[in-house]
Every structure is written in C-alpha cells, then in structure tokens.
Motif scaffolding. Structure first.
Motif, PDB file in Angstrom:
ATOM      1  N   ALA A  23       0.833  -1.206   0.000  1.00  0.00           N
ATOM      2  CA  ALA A  23       0.000   0.000   0.000  1.00  0.00           C
ATOM      3  C   ALA A  23       0.867   1.255   0.000  1.00  0.00           C
ATOM      4  O   ALA A  23       0.608   2.215  -0.741  1.00  0.00           O
ATOM      5  CB  ALA A  23      -0.929  -0.006   1.217  1.00  0.00           C
ATOM      6  N   LEU A  24       1.913   1.249   0.806  1.00  0.00           N
ATOM      7  CA  LEU A  24       2.784   2.425   0.912  1.00  0.00           C
ATOM      8  C   LEU A  24       3.582   2.640  -0.372  1.00  0.00           C
ATOM      9  O   LEU A  24       3.767   3.789  -0.800  1.00  0.00           O
ATOM     10  CB  LEU A  24       3.731   2.258   2.105  1.00  0.00           C
ATOM     11  CG  LEU A  24       3.073   2.433   3.476  1.00  0.00           C
ATOM     12  CD1 LEU A  24       3.913   1.791   4.570  1.00  0.00           C
ATOM     13  CD2 LEU A  24       2.848   3.918   3.779  1.00  0.00           C
ATOM     14  N   PHE A  25       4.062   1.576  -0.975  1.00  0.00           N
ATOM     15  CA  PHE A  25       4.777   1.733  -2.243  1.00  0.00           C
ATOM     16  C   PHE A  25       3.887   2.428  -3.275  1.00  0.00           C
ATOM     17  O   PHE A  25       4.322   3.322  -4.001  1.00  0.00           O
ATOM     18  CB  PHE A  25       5.222   0.368  -2.771  1.00  0.00           C
ATOM     19  CG  PHE A  25       6.549  -0.108  -2.233  1.00  0.00           C
ATOM     20  CD1 PHE A  25       6.988   0.260  -0.973  1.00  0.00           C
ATOM     21  CD2 PHE A  25       7.361  -0.946  -2.984  1.00  0.00           C
ATOM     22  CE1 PHE A  25       8.204  -0.183  -0.481  1.00  0.00           C
ATOM     23  CE2 PHE A  25       8.586  -1.397  -2.505  1.00  0.00           C
ATOM     24  CZ  PHE A  25       9.006  -1.009  -1.251  1.00  0.00           C
ATOM     25  N   ALA A  30       2.387   7.389  -6.108  1.00  0.00           N
ATOM     26  CA  ALA A  30       1.378   8.371  -6.524  1.00  0.00           C
ATOM     27  C   ALA A  30       1.751   9.769  -6.032  1.00  0.00           C
ATOM     28  O   ALA A  30       1.599  10.755  -6.771  1.00  0.00           O
ATOM     29  CB  ALA A  30       0.002   7.969  -5.987  1.00  0.00           C
ATOM     30  N   MET A  31       2.261   9.871  -4.810  1.00  0.00           N
ATOM     31  CA  MET A  31       2.668  11.174  -4.280  1.00  0.00           C
ATOM     32  C   MET A  31       3.772  11.792  -5.134  1.00  0.00           C
ATOM     33  O   MET A  31       3.736  12.986  -5.457  1.00  0.00           O
ATOM     34  CB  MET A  31       3.151  11.046  -2.827  1.00  0.00           C
ATOM     35  CG  MET A  31       2.060  10.843  -1.803  1.00  0.00           C
ATOM     36  SD  MET A  31       2.717  10.860  -0.101  1.00  0.00           S
ATOM     37  CE  MET A  31       3.143  12.600   0.080  1.00  0.00           C
ATOM     38  N   LYS A  32       4.761  10.963  -5.477  1.00  0.00           N
ATOM     39  CA  LYS A  32       5.899  11.480  -6.249  1.00  0.00           C
ATOM     40  C   LYS A  32       5.464  11.993  -7.618  1.00  0.00           C
ATOM     41  O   LYS A  32       6.064  12.919  -8.164  1.00  0.00           O
ATOM     42  CB  LYS A  32       6.949  10.377  -6.429  1.00  0.00           C
ATOM     43  CG  LYS A  32       7.775  10.074  -5.207  1.00  0.00           C
ATOM     44  CD  LYS A  32       8.743   8.939  -5.463  1.00  0.00           C
ATOM     45  CE  LYS A  32       9.956   9.398  -6.235  1.00  0.00           C
ATOM     46  NZ  LYS A  32      10.930  10.129  -5.409  1.00  0.00           N
ATOM     47  N   PHE A  37      -4.667   7.410  -6.139  1.00  0.00           N
ATOM     48  CA  PHE A  37      -4.567   6.134  -5.424  1.00  0.00           C
ATOM     49  C   PHE A  37      -5.972   5.577  -5.271  1.00  0.00           C
ATOM     50  O   PHE A  37      -6.845   6.205  -4.662  1.00  0.00           O
ATOM     51  CB  PHE A  37      -3.919   6.362  -4.052  1.00  0.00           C
ATOM     52  CG  PHE A  37      -3.796   5.119  -3.201  1.00  0.00           C
ATOM     53  CD1 PHE A  37      -2.585   4.460  -3.092  1.00  0.00           C
ATOM     54  CD2 PHE A  37      -4.876   4.632  -2.471  1.00  0.00           C
ATOM     55  CE1 PHE A  37      -2.455   3.330  -2.288  1.00  0.00           C
ATOM     56  CE2 PHE A  37      -4.759   3.511  -1.665  1.00  0.00           C
ATOM     57  CZ  PHE A  37      -3.545   2.857  -1.572  1.00  0.00           C
ATOM     58  N   ILE A  38      -6.194   4.397  -5.847  1.00  0.00           N
ATOM     59  CA  ILE A  38      -7.492   3.733  -5.744  1.00  0.00           C
ATOM     60  C   ILE A  38      -7.395   2.620  -4.705  1.00  0.00           C
ATOM     61  O   ILE A  38      -6.494   1.784  -4.760  1.00  0.00           O
ATOM     62  CB  ILE A  38      -7.924   3.134  -7.096  1.00  0.00           C
ATOM     63  CG1 ILE A  38      -8.093   4.240  -8.139  1.00  0.00           C
ATOM     64  CG2 ILE A  38      -9.227   2.339  -6.941  1.00  0.00           C
ATOM     65  CD1 ILE A  38      -8.348   3.717  -9.543  1.00  0.00           C
ATOM     66  N   HIS A  62      -5.824   4.880   6.790  1.00  0.00           N
ATOM     67  CA  HIS A  62      -5.925   6.273   7.256  1.00  0.00           C
ATOM     68  C   HIS A  62      -4.937   6.522   8.395  1.00  0.00           C
ATOM     69  O   HIS A  62      -4.313   7.586   8.469  1.00  0.00           O
ATOM     70  CB  HIS A  62      -7.348   6.571   7.712  1.00  0.00           C
ATOM     71  CG  HIS A  62      -8.339   6.598   6.585  1.00  0.00           C
ATOM     72  ND1 HIS A  62      -9.693   6.648   6.788  1.00  0.00           N
ATOM     73  CD2 HIS A  62      -8.169   6.576   5.247  1.00  0.00           C
ATOM     74  CE1 HIS A  62     -10.309   6.663   5.619  1.00  0.00           C
ATOM     75  NE2 HIS A  62      -9.403   6.617   4.664  1.00  0.00           N
ATOM     76  N   TRP A  63      -4.830   5.547   9.296  1.00  0.00           N
ATOM     77  CA  TRP A  63      -3.890   5.690  10.416  1.00  0.00           C
ATOM     78  C   TRP A  63      -2.459   5.831   9.907  1.00  0.00           C
ATOM     79  O   TRP A  63      -1.671   6.620  10.435  1.00  0.00           O
ATOM     80  CB  TRP A  63      -4.010   4.487  11.343  1.00  0.00           C
ATOM     81  CG  TRP A  63      -3.072   4.503  12.509  1.00  0.00           C
ATOM     82  CD1 TRP A  63      -3.167   5.269  13.636  1.00  0.00           C
ATOM     83  CD2 TRP A  63      -1.873   3.733  12.662  1.00  0.00           C
ATOM     84  NE1 TRP A  63      -2.109   5.013  14.483  1.00  0.00           N
ATOM     85  CE2 TRP A  63      -1.305   4.079  13.912  1.00  0.00           C
ATOM     86  CE3 TRP A  63      -1.249   2.773  11.877  1.00  0.00           C
ATOM     87  CZ2 TRP A  63      -0.129   3.491  14.385  1.00  0.00           C
ATOM     88  CZ3 TRP A  63      -0.077   2.195  12.341  1.00  0.00           C
ATOM     89  CH2 TRP A  63       0.480   2.551  13.584  1.00  0.00           C
ATOM     90  N   LEU A  64      -2.126   5.088   8.858  1.00  0.00           N
ATOM     91  CA  LEU A  64      -0.783   5.175   8.284  1.00  0.00           C
ATOM     92  C   LEU A  64      -0.554   6.491   7.544  1.00  0.00           C
ATOM     93  O   LEU A  64       0.587   6.874   7.312  1.00  0.00           O
ATOM     94  CB  LEU A  64      -0.554   4.017   7.312  1.00  0.00           C
ATOM     95  CG  LEU A  64      -0.276   2.647   7.931  1.00  0.00           C
ATOM     96  CD1 LEU A  64      -0.343   1.561   6.866  1.00  0.00           C
ATOM     97  CD2 LEU A  64       1.083   2.628   8.625  1.00  0.00           C
ATOM     98  N   GLY A  65      -1.639   7.170   7.162  1.00  0.00           N
ATOM     99  CA  GLY A  65      -1.509   8.411   6.400  1.00  0.00           C
ATOM    100  C   GLY A  65      -1.818   8.243   4.932  1.00  0.00           C
ATOM    101  O   GLY A  65      -1.404   9.067   4.111  1.00  0.00           O
ATOM    102  N   ILE A  66      -2.550   7.174   4.584  1.00  0.00           N
ATOM    103  CA  ILE A  66      -2.937   6.907   3.199  1.00  0.00           C
ATOM    104  C   ILE A  66      -4.425   7.230   3.048  1.00  0.00           C
ATOM    105  O   ILE A  66      -5.258   6.649   3.745  1.00  0.00           O
ATOM    106  CB  ILE A  66      -2.673   5.435   2.826  1.00  0.00           C
ATOM    107  CG1 ILE A  66      -1.168   5.140   2.887  1.00  0.00           C
ATOM    108  CG2 ILE A  66      -3.242   5.102   1.454  1.00  0.00           C
ATOM    109  CD1 ILE A  66      -0.833   3.669   2.697  1.00  0.00           C
TER     110      ILE A  66
END
Length: 457
Positions: A23-25, A30-32, A37-38, A62-66
């Motif tokens: 998920a983070l990758f 997407a941020m870069k 992000f779907i 959401h807790w992770l910041g996604i």
C-alpha cells in the motif's frame, strides 16, 4: 496521463506490515508523480470477504496516512466481469473444461512422469459435442480457461512464447507463456477467480501502474495477455520483494502476525511502521522518517532489492523512540490527555521525558512519578540513606525552575564532598525510584518542594 495506482487486498482479515508495504509503495509512487490512489477491495470470494475487514483496512490505511482518492468493491461490479466473459467467449479464447480436481491431479502426475511440464494439456479443446453432453448429463458444470497465445496454429502444440516487460522494480522481466497452464478465470459455480476481475478493473479504472509483491511475477505474463485479449494495453508493472521475519517466515493475514491493528494498539507510531515497511530491503538506511512527504522523496522503486526483505520487528521500537524524541507537544497533546496527562505540567513533562520513552503511553509512568508518592522506598544502603537525608535538608526554597537542580547539587557537593555518580545516583533513586531516566533538572520543578520533602528517606 495521470499516474493511477491501486491497492487491492481481499477483505478476509486484518492487513499486516507486509500488506502495508505494498500500500505504501503505491501511495508514495502516486505522491511522487502527483497521481491518484485507488483503494479496491477484491471481494469476489463472498463467503470469506467481510465488510468489517474492509472497514478495518480503510481505518489502518488512514492511520498510516494513506487517503484513497477512490474506493471500489469488486462484489459490486459483476456485470462488468460478465460482459468481459462474453467478449472472451466470442473471441474464442475462453473455453469450457469439465475435469474434476482428481482428474487434473492425475494428469499432472502423468506429465511429470513423462518429464513434461506439469501444465494443463488443453484436452478440453478436443471434446466432442457428445462428450460434452455426457459430462453435462452427469451434472458436471464447466470451469472456464483463458487460452494463452502460446501456439502458432494448433493449441495442442504450444511453442516457446516470451512475453517481456520493463519492471519498474526488477528491470527486464520475461515469462514464457508455454511454461504456464491456461488459467481458470471462472469457477464451476460461476464465481470469478482473481485474474479476470483484476484486469477488467485495471482497464476501466485507468490504472497506469500496478505495484505489488514479487509473488505475482508469473501472474503478470498471463495478465498482460489478458489485457491484450480485451483490447487494452497493459499498465506498467513493478514487483517488490516481500517482507519476511528474521527467520525467513512469511506473514499472513490469517495468523494476525504484525497486523497494523496490533502494532497501533501496542503504541507503535504510524511513521515507524511506514519507515520500516518501506526502507527494509532497499538501498536506503533504515531510520525513522518523520513525514510521508519526506519518505516519498526518499522512495525509489528501482532501489528495492530482488531478494526477500528480512526485517526485525524489534527495530520498530528503535524507530518509535527516534520519532518520539523529536515529537512536539502539540502533536502528542491529545493522546496524552486521553491517558490523563493534562494541565500545566503536561507540556514540560512531555519535553522532559520524550527522549527516554519508546511509546507515548510510557509517559504515564513518569507522570505518576512526579505527581504521586513513590510506591516503595528506594533501595539505598545505610550510608547513601544518610547522605540523601542530609541532601534533602539542603533543598532550596521555592520558586523552582530548571536551574534549581544545579543550585541544589552544588550545595550538596560542597557539604558532602561527593561528586559524579556517587552524588547523583542516590538522589535520582530517592526522587524517582529509578536508576535512570530523564534529566533531573527537568523533573525537579515538576515534583515540587513539598512532594520532594515527602520523599525524604
């Protein structure tokens, strides 16, 4: 083109740190690229998929910041998959098969004994109408396989067919389609396996990059062929290494090992989880990264190793400690209040102890130390007890501030001749009941003179 990625877990359990890595990758990619992000739930297995798990996964993200730009459920899109099936049947690349699992296993063993690859031999393509009618008279229902494009004229004679792609993590990748069985896309009961819904959704949702674990590398060859059979160009693929424990064991949603929920409940900070999940198994040093933006700046898919990424869960505490050491009171304030750390002493207490704790809740221990009588007398020998009693007689009058500790210990040193550990350790034990901890200069004003005198041994 807007970069569009997706994270597509099955909602059959709680996600763990390995799932979070995928998920983070995707999120960081997407941020870069200022992309989208779907969040897609691959919940076609209606018996095992549960909404409660989908809700928990969203909460964990959401807790992770996604924060997904779009959330989809495959269970609400069966009409799209039905339409794709009809297109594939009309094109002659989806065919019915009637073998039982036992028959398939027997054929696999026969091929192995003949030193042939244990792939499906496409026997169903040779069935006559009478044989099909006989199977259906027995009550057999067909499962449907996708005919891989790995032959010249006769599907019964596959030839080496290399399908290549440029993987954004692994570089050049090639799969020989002749080494694979035609994949089952639709089960006997009409339900869908992973492959078809995934490809249909990626096409319709405009997914440009599929970033996932390297256990899907072989699947990618099949999926690229299916994209093209449905008239679509495949997205760009990236396959990252999987997280394992130090002993090499894989992670599982079913066992709950290192689930995001359990790490959160244990007091681990989201950026500690994110830092470890992303940086393990890359060329980057594993260290606590304070923000997702900073982590995105450091994220490079090409820097991910091709070998399995072994990580030590104990590193989470080290990263957590680093994050708390730099955490301002404003960020910790609400969480401290829930723990009962409130009022005028809350901020100075936090600033005093944050460098000596591993988790936010550890601050409660020091809150009690400064506000409540010590639960038991400090362990002092007779000589140190007499020394401390005399030292307490030299406590300065209030008001107290950070400089009070230096004033007090200077007077004690002059009166007793003690210095270094002999001077400080007995005082620390008497004040806090601990042999180590935060700077006593910070704690002394928080304890106050009246409570200090009450602690005189």
């Amino acid at each position: 083109m807007t970069v569009t990625v997706r994270f597509a877990p099955s909602p059959t359990g709680n996600i763990h740190i390995g799932n979070a890595r995928t998920a983070l990758f995707n999120w960081l990619f997407a941020m870069k690229h200022k992309g989208r992000f779907i969040q897609r739930f691959d919940d076609t297995d209606l018996a095992r998929s549960k909404q409660e798990y989908a809700n928990a996964i969203l909460y964990d993200l959401h807790w992770l910041g996604i924060y997904p730009d779009q959330t989809e459920y495959q269970s609400r899109r069966f009409d799209r998959y039905d339409a794709a099936v009809e297109r594939l049947k009309a094109a002659g690349v989806l065919y019915p098969c009637y073998e039982t699992p036992e028959e398939l296993e027997l054929r696999r063993k026969i091929r192995l004994s003949q030193k042939l690859p244990p792939v499906y031999g496409r026997e169903a393509l040779a069935l006559t109408p009478d044989e099909v009618a006989a199977f259906e008279a027995e009550g057999r229902k067909p499962h449907w396989r996708f005919l891989l494009p790995n032959f010249a004229d006769d599907p019964a004679n596959p030839v080496r067919t290399e399908l290549s792609w440029q993987d954004i993590v692994r570089g050049d990748e090639t799969v020989d389609l002749a080494s694979l069985s035609d994949p089952v896309l639709v089960r006997e009961d009409g339900t869908y396996l992973y492959t078809l819904p995934s490809v249909v959704d990626d096409i319709e949702m405009g997914v440009t990059h599929v970033i996932r674990g390297d256990d899907h590398v072989t699947n990618t060859g099949v999926q690229i062929a299916l994209f093209r059979a449905l008239g679509a160009e495949p997205p760009t693929f990236g396959h990252h290494n999987l997280l394992t424990t130090v002993s090499g064991e894989g992670l599982s949603k079913r066992t709950g090992a290192l689930s995001i929920a359990s790490l959160r409940d244990d007091g681990i900070e989201p950026m500690a989880v994110a830092s470890l999940a992303v940086l393990t198994g890359t060329s980057e040093n594993i260290e606590a990264v304070g923000t997702m933006s900073e982590l995105a700046d450091r994220f490079d898919p090409a820097a991910v190793s091709k070998s399995a990424a072994k990580f030590d869960p104990a590193e989470l505490l080290t990263l957590n400690h680093s994050l708390l050491h730099a955490m301002p009171f404003s960020e910790a304030q609400d969480r401290l209040a829930v723990l009962g750390v409130t009022g005028d002493k809350a901020e100075p207490l936090w600033l005093a102890v944050r460098g000596n704790i591993d988790k936010v809740q550890d601050a409660v221990t020091w809150w009690r130390i400064i506000n409540e009588p010590l639960p038991e007398a400090p362990d002092l020998d007779d000589e140190d007890r007499e020394y401390v009693r005399g030292a307490f007689d030299l406590l300065p009058e209030e008001p107290w501030d950070r400089s009070t500790w230096q004033q007090w210990t200077a007077a004690v040193k002059e009166a007793t001749g003690r210095k270094g550990k002999q001077l400080f350790l007995p005082l620390r034990l008497a004040m806090t009941g601990r042999s180590s901890g935060p700077e006593l200069a910070e704690l002394l004003p928080l304890i106050g003179r009246e409570e200090m005198l009450a602690r005189r041994p």
